[in-house]
Write a protein that holds these residues in place. Structure first.
Motif, PDB file in Angstrom:
ATOM      1  N   ASP A  57     -33.186 -23.277 -47.644  1.00  0.00           N
ATOM      2  CA  ASP A  57     -32.679 -24.632 -47.842  1.00  0.00           C
ATOM      3  C   ASP A  57     -32.549 -24.988 -49.322  1.00  0.00           C
ATOM      4  OD1 ASP A  57     -35.367 -24.693 -48.395  1.00  0.00           O
ATOM      5  OD2 ASP A  57     -35.777 -26.546 -47.304  1.00  0.00           O
ATOM      6  N   GLN A  58     -32.716 -23.993 -50.199  1.00  0.00           N
ATOM      7  CA  GLN A  58     -32.536 -24.186 -51.635  1.00  0.00           C
ATOM      8  C   GLN A  58     -31.221 -23.555 -52.080  1.00  0.00           C
ATOM      9  OE1 GLN A  58     -36.270 -22.408 -53.163  1.00  0.00           O
ATOM     10  NE2 GLN A  58     -36.493 -24.280 -54.363  1.00  0.00           N
ATOM     11  N   PHE A  59     -30.599 -24.157 -53.083  1.00  0.00           N
ATOM     12  CA  PHE A  59     -29.367 -23.602 -53.639  1.00  0.00           C
ATOM     13  C   PHE A  59     -29.541 -23.523 -55.156  1.00  0.00           C
ATOM     14  CE2 PHE A  59     -28.243 -25.284 -49.558  1.00  0.00           C
ATOM     15  CZ  PHE A  59     -27.317 -24.382 -49.056  1.00  0.00           C
ATOM     16  N   LEU A  60     -29.941 -22.348 -55.633  1.00  0.00           N
ATOM     17  CA  LEU A  60     -30.219 -22.146 -57.049  1.00  0.00           C
ATOM     18  C   LEU A  60     -29.069 -21.417 -57.725  1.00  0.00           C
ATOM     19  CD1 LEU A  60     -33.975 -21.024 -56.906  1.00  0.00           C
ATOM     20  CD2 LEU A  60     -33.043 -23.336 -57.104  1.00  0.00           C
ATOM     21  N   GLU A  61     -28.865 -21.717 -58.989  1.00  0.00           N
ATOM     22  CA  GLU A  61     -27.821 -21.064 -59.773  1.00  0.00           C
ATOM     23  C   GLU A  61     -28.401 -20.035 -60.731  1.00  0.00           C
ATOM     24  OE1 GLU A  61     -25.508 -24.063 -61.658  1.00  0.00           O
ATOM     25  OE2 GLU A  61     -24.698 -24.854 -59.774  1.00  0.00           O
ATOM     26  N   THR A  62     -29.701 -19.776 -60.616  1.00  0.00           N
ATOM     27  CA  THR A  62     -30.349 -18.756 -61.430  1.00  0.00           C
ATOM     28  C   THR A  62     -31.002 -17.729 -60.525  1.00  0.00           C
ATOM     29  OG1 THR A  62     -32.411 -20.029 -61.538  1.00  0.00           O
ATOM     30  CG2 THR A  62     -30.806 -20.358 -63.318  1.00  0.00           C
ATOM     31  N   GLY A  63     -31.158 -16.508 -61.033  1.00  0.00           N
ATOM     32  CA  GLY A  63     -31.756 -15.432 -60.255  1.00  0.00           C
ATOM     33  C   GLY A  63     -33.195 -15.167 -60.663  1.00  0.00           C
ATOM     34  N   TRP A  64     -33.873 -14.357 -59.866  1.00  0.00           N
ATOM     35  CA  TRP A  64     -35.295 -14.110 -60.124  1.00  0.00           C
ATOM     36  C   TRP A  64     -35.507 -13.344 -61.429  1.00  0.00           C
ATOM     37  CZ3 TRP A  64     -37.546  -9.079 -59.821  1.00  0.00           C
ATOM     38  CH2 TRP A  64     -36.706  -8.071 -59.323  1.00  0.00           C
ATOM     39  N   LEU A  65     -34.613 -12.433 -61.768  1.00  0.00           N
ATOM     40  CA  LEU A  65     -34.728 -11.728 -63.038  1.00  0.00           C
ATOM     41  C   LEU A  65     -34.246 -12.600 -64.196  1.00  0.00           C
ATOM     42  CD1 LEU A  65     -33.516  -8.184 -61.942  1.00  0.00           C
ATOM     43  CD2 LEU A  65     -35.792  -8.766 -62.803  1.00  0.00           C
ATOM     44  N   GLY A  66     -33.232 -13.418 -63.944  1.00  0.00           N
ATOM     45  CA  GLY A  66     -32.752 -14.324 -64.978  1.00  0.00           C
ATOM     46  C   GLY A  66     -33.819 -15.317 -65.405  1.00  0.00           C
ATOM     47  N   ARG A  67     -34.593 -15.817 -64.448  1.00  0.00           N
ATOM     48  CA  ARG A  67     -35.666 -16.759 -64.789  1.00  0.00           C
ATOM     49  C   ARG A  67     -36.775 -16.061 -65.567  1.00  0.00           C
ATOM     50  NH1 ARG A  67     -34.308 -18.430 -59.553  1.00  0.00           N
ATOM     51  NH2 ARG A  67     -36.157 -17.519 -58.584  1.00  0.00           N
ATOM     52  N   PHE A  68     -36.982 -14.783 -65.284  1.00  0.00           N
ATOM     53  CA  PHE A  68     -37.939 -14.018 -66.089  1.00  0.00           C
ATOM     54  C   PHE A  68     -37.458 -13.922 -67.534  1.00  0.00           C
ATOM     55  CE2 PHE A  68     -39.078  -9.980 -68.058  1.00  0.00           C
ATOM     56  CZ  PHE A  68     -40.461 -10.035 -68.012  1.00  0.00           C
ATOM     57  N   LEU A  69     -36.159 -13.669 -67.722  1.00  0.00           N
ATOM     58  CA  LEU A  69     -35.611 -13.607 -69.075  1.00  0.00           C
ATOM     59  C   LEU A  69     -35.785 -14.937 -69.796  1.00  0.00           C
ATOM     60  CD1 LEU A  69     -32.279 -11.649 -68.412  1.00  0.00           C
ATOM     61  CD2 LEU A  69     -34.422 -10.741 -69.330  1.00  0.00           C
ATOM     62  N   ASP A  70     -35.596 -16.041 -69.076  1.00  0.00           N
ATOM     63  CA  ASP A  70     -35.789 -17.364 -69.680  1.00  0.00           C
ATOM     64  C   ASP A  70     -37.224 -17.547 -70.161  1.00  0.00           C
ATOM     65  OD1 ASP A  70     -33.194 -18.279 -69.412  1.00  0.00           O
ATOM     66  OD2 ASP A  70     -33.545 -19.276 -67.492  1.00  0.00           O
ATOM     67  N   GLU A  71     -38.176 -17.065 -69.378  1.00  0.00           N
ATOM     68  CA  GLU A  71     -39.589 -17.266 -69.699  1.00  0.00           C
ATOM     69  C   GLU A  71     -40.084 -16.325 -70.792  1.00  0.00           C
ATOM     70  OE1 GLU A  71     -41.887 -19.451 -68.646  1.00  0.00           O
ATOM     71  OE2 GLU A  71     -40.324 -20.535 -67.547  1.00  0.00           O
ATOM     72  N   GLU A  72     -39.605 -15.084 -70.777  1.00  0.00           N
ATOM     73  CA  GLU A  72     -40.196 -14.058 -71.629  1.00  0.00           C
ATOM     74  C   GLU A  72     -39.335 -13.630 -72.812  1.00  0.00           C
ATOM     75  OE1 GLU A  72     -43.250 -13.038 -71.251  1.00  0.00           O
ATOM     76  OE2 GLU A  72     -43.571 -14.189 -69.406  1.00  0.00           O
ATOM     77  N   CYS A  73     -38.055 -13.961 -72.806  1.00  0.00           N
ATOM     78  CA  CYS A  73     -37.155 -13.382 -73.810  1.00  0.00           C
ATOM     79  C   CYS A  73     -36.499 -14.412 -74.717  1.00  0.00           C
ATOM     80  CB  CYS A  73     -36.069 -12.550 -73.115  1.00  0.00           C
ATOM     81  SG  CYS A  73     -36.734 -11.109 -72.263  1.00  0.00           S
TER      82      CYS A  73
ATOM     83  N   LEU B 181     -21.594  -9.782 -63.424  1.00  0.00           N
ATOM     84  CA  LEU B 181     -23.030 -10.001 -63.501  1.00  0.00           C
ATOM     85  C   LEU B 181     -23.546 -10.586 -62.191  1.00  0.00           C
ATOM     86  CD1 LEU B 181     -25.480  -9.871 -65.421  1.00  0.00           C
ATOM     87  CD2 LEU B 181     -24.993 -12.245 -66.037  1.00  0.00           C
ATOM     88  N   SER B 182     -24.594  -9.991 -61.652  1.00  0.00           N
ATOM     89  CA  SER B 182     -25.188 -10.461 -60.404  1.00  0.00           C
ATOM     90  C   SER B 182     -25.956 -11.759 -60.634  1.00  0.00           C
ATOM     91  CB  SER B 182     -26.147  -9.413 -59.834  1.00  0.00           C
ATOM     92  OG  SER B 182     -25.484  -8.207 -59.562  1.00  0.00           O
ATOM     93  N   LEU B 183     -26.047 -12.568 -59.590  1.00  0.00           N
ATOM     94  CA  LEU B 183     -26.821 -13.800 -59.661  1.00  0.00           C
ATOM     95  C   LEU B 183     -28.264 -13.516 -60.047  1.00  0.00           C
ATOM     96  CD1 LEU B 183     -27.300 -16.830 -59.178  1.00  0.00           C
ATOM     97  CD2 LEU B 183     -27.557 -16.321 -56.740  1.00  0.00           C
ATOM     98  N   ALA B 184     -28.805 -12.402 -59.587  1.00  0.00           N
ATOM     99  CA  ALA B 184     -30.207 -12.072 -59.869  1.00  0.00           C
ATOM    100  C   ALA B 184     -30.509 -12.055 -61.357  1.00  0.00           C
ATOM    101  CB  ALA B 184     -30.556 -10.723 -59.244  1.00  0.00           C
ATOM    102  N   LEU B 185     -29.517 -11.736 -62.185  1.00  0.00           N
ATOM    103  CA  LEU B 185     -29.729 -11.565 -63.617  1.00  0.00           C
ATOM    104  C   LEU B 185     -29.235 -12.747 -64.443  1.00  0.00           C
ATOM    105  CD1 LEU B 185     -28.825  -7.810 -63.640  1.00  0.00           C
ATOM    106  CD2 LEU B 185     -30.933  -8.725 -64.593  1.00  0.00           C
TER     107      LEU B 185
END
Length: 221
Positions: free
Chosen positions: A130-146, A162-166
């Motif tokens: 029921d969520q609609f996100l525009e960021t991926g699980w790896l992309g959010r990691f990049l936001d936090e760590e990079c 580019l995949s949504l995941a990134l």
């Protein structure tokens, strides 16, 4: 070179697999290219359906054999008391026996969406149905760590898009197919002349920034 999922899964040795790797991935196997204190995550994404029941096989489940009279795998290689692996994947069995492979079986989410495309979004964004996100699980990691990373990009994807995941909110991976062609194109005089160009229009300015980022990424790759 593109390979089909079935062809990839039939690979039974690293020697064979190395022939299918892009050159820049082969280079990462060289001692001088690797930092022993640095972890590298490689994600192989098989887009589309996979017959999971004939990959990791419920070898002791009578229902499996009853319902799959012509498809059931009779000679699976044992992983646990209940599960086996397809005999075509003997190399993965060796990895499992050596403690170098883990299997996460029957992964899903509550209230599953039966749309293939929506399910892909849920999978790559690691969101609820029921969520609609525009960021991926790896992309959010990049936001936090990079946010202070010293390279133009810390994640690469070998694909046309580019995949949504990134995709992150502020950081994202860089997608490309041919690193040599990418670099050669980025060095053309016309593109170089646009590198530091600025424009008052926000959309046009974004395109110039994207071009500059691409040139930096090409140099790095």
């Amino acid at each position: 070179m593109l390979i089909k999922r079935r062809e990839f899964l039939k690979i039974s040795s690293l020697a064979t697999a190395s022939m299918l790797m892009p050159n820049f991935l082969k280079a990462m196997t060289m001692d001088e290219a690797l930092n022993p204190n640095q972890n590298i995550l490689v994600v192989l994404q098989f887009t589309g359906g996979n017959d999971g029941l004939n990959t990791i096989i419920p070898a002791k489940n009578d229902i499996y054999f009853r319902e799959r009279k012509t498809l059931a795998i009779e000679d699976s290689m044992s992983l646990t008391d209940e599960a086996g692996i397809n005999p075509s994947l003997s190399y993965f069995k060796e990895l499992f026996d050596n403690g170098e492979l883990s299997v996460m079986n029957n992964v899903g989410y509550p209230n599953p969406d039966k749309s293939h495309f929506r399910s892909m979004d849920i999978w790559q964004s690691a969101s609820r149905s029921d969520q609609f996100l525009e960021t991926g699980w790896l992309g959010r990691f990049l936001d936090e760590e990079c946010y202070r990373c010293d390279h133009p990009t810390q994640a690469l994807e070998v694909d046309d898009m580019l995949s949504l995941a990134l995709k992150g909110e502020n950081n994202k991976a860089f997608a490309f197919k041919d690193p040599k062609r990418l670099y050669q194109t980025s060095q053309e005089k016309y593109f170089k002349s646009l590198y530091d160009h600025h424009h008052d229009d926000e959309t046009v300015s974004y395109l110039y920034q994207t071009l500059g980022s691409t040139i930096n990424n090409a140099d790095y790759i």
